[in-house]
Design an enzyme around this catalytic site. Structure first.
Site, short mmCIF file in Angstrom:
data_model
loop_
_atom_site.label_atom_id
_atom_site.label_comp_id
_atom_site.label_asym_id
_atom_site.label_seq_id
_atom_site.Cartn_x
_atom_site.Cartn_y
_atom_site.Cartn_z
N ASN A 173 1.61 -3.94 7.49
CA ASN A 173 2.50 -4.81 6.73
C ASN A 173 3.50 -3.99 5.92
OD1 ASN A 173 2.03 -7.71 7.07
ND2 ASN A 173 -0.03 -7.30 6.37
N ALA B 188 0.81 -1.23 0.00
CA ALA B 188 0.00 0.00 0.00
C ALA B 188 0.84 1.27 0.00
CB ALA B 188 -0.93 -0.01 1.20
N HIS C 248 -0.24 6.83 3.99
CA HIS C 248 1.11 6.39 4.37
C HIS C 248 2.12 7.41 3.84
CE1 HIS C 248 -0.33 2.51 5.70
NE2 HIS C 248 -0.88 2.28 4.52
#
Length: 271
Positions: A192, A124, A222
């Site tokens: 993750n 991601a 992120h």
């Protein structure tokens, strides 16, 4: 044609199946496995052209060329060693399991011993190629800041352990600051990406992670900052959560699909 077996038939596993089914990935979807047999069978019957068999893990590993793990960190411990010992390449989606140094060293050793490949999609985030390149000259620091809607953090061990009432948050709140090794244990279904960044860069103990719950957000955000001999770069991605699981970003599934396509493509672009 490459025979692929998928273990874990949730959102990401389902998206990979549909990409193969549509011809986007030129491979054979040979088998499916899930802790819920009915879930795997439901996915199989929803496909238009592929007719994958339902198999137990041991049979699936013996039958395919590439195992795609999209189940859980706990499943990695059971699935990946068996696959590597059987001479099977493995794509790992639950990368957080590799925060365990003993497991990481064991699996890397098995891959080398049995001449197998372990593939880790970028997930991601963006910027993994930059981290790989920067490491060649030396990296001094890597920081990941993750912001998510409170619903995307529900049930995380850290949240439960500390009795954090996410539904009552009214403003941006820092829940966690620490190393990547600590983060993947505290939020195993959420970060993750911290594990992938650590593997690409300077390791789990030197990679810093901050997790923020923000009720004003509808996307998973992120941000990565990397500094080293090369200079400095920052990346930011605002991911739409998957329709089926707010803990998973849609881009994570697309990354897995892209990695499979790259494996099969004679033309390779990027590091």
């Amino acid at each position: 044609m490459l025979k692929i077996g998928i273990i874990g038939c949730g959102f990401i596993g389902g998206q990979i199946c549909r990409a193969i089914d549509s011809g986007e990935i030129d491979a054979e979807l040979y088998a499916l496995c899930d802790s819920s047999e009915s879930k795997a069978l439901e996915l199989a019957t929803s496909l238009k052209t592929c007719r994958p068999a339902y198999m137990k893990i041991e049979e699936l590993i013996r039958s395919v060329d590439l195992v795609v793990e999209s189940a859980s960190q706990n499943a990695v411990r059971f699935i990946v060693p068996q696959a590597l010992q059987a001479g099977c390449n493995v794509m790992v989606l639950s990368v957080g399991a590799f925060a365990d140094k003993e497991l990481r060293e064991t699996l890397f050793g098995l891959a080398k011993q049995h001449n197998c490949k372990l593939y880790f999609p970028s997930g991601a985030v963006v910027g993994i190629d930059g981290i790989n390149s920067a490491r060649a000259a030396g990296i001094s620091s890597v920081t990941l800041t993750t912001r998510k809607p409170p619903s995307g953090l529900m049930g995380a061990p850290y949240v439960v352990e500390h009795g954090i009432e996410l539904e009552k948050l009214e403003e941006e709140t820092v829940l966690f600051e620490g190393t990547a090794s600590e983060a993947v244990k505290a939020f195993p279904a959420n970060v993750n990406v911290a594990a992938t960044i650590s593997l690409a860069g300077i390791g789990f103990e030197r990679t810093k992670v901050k997790v923020i719950a923000d009720p004003s957000l509808s996307r998973n955000v992120h941000e990565i900052t990397v500094e080293g001999e090369f200079g400095k770069f920052c990346t930011r991605v605002e991911n739409l959560p998957s329709p089926d699981n707010p803990k998973t970003s849609y881009l994570a599934a697309l990354s897995a699909i892209s990695t499979l396509k790259k494996l099969l493509n004679p033309v390779q672009i990027g590091t």
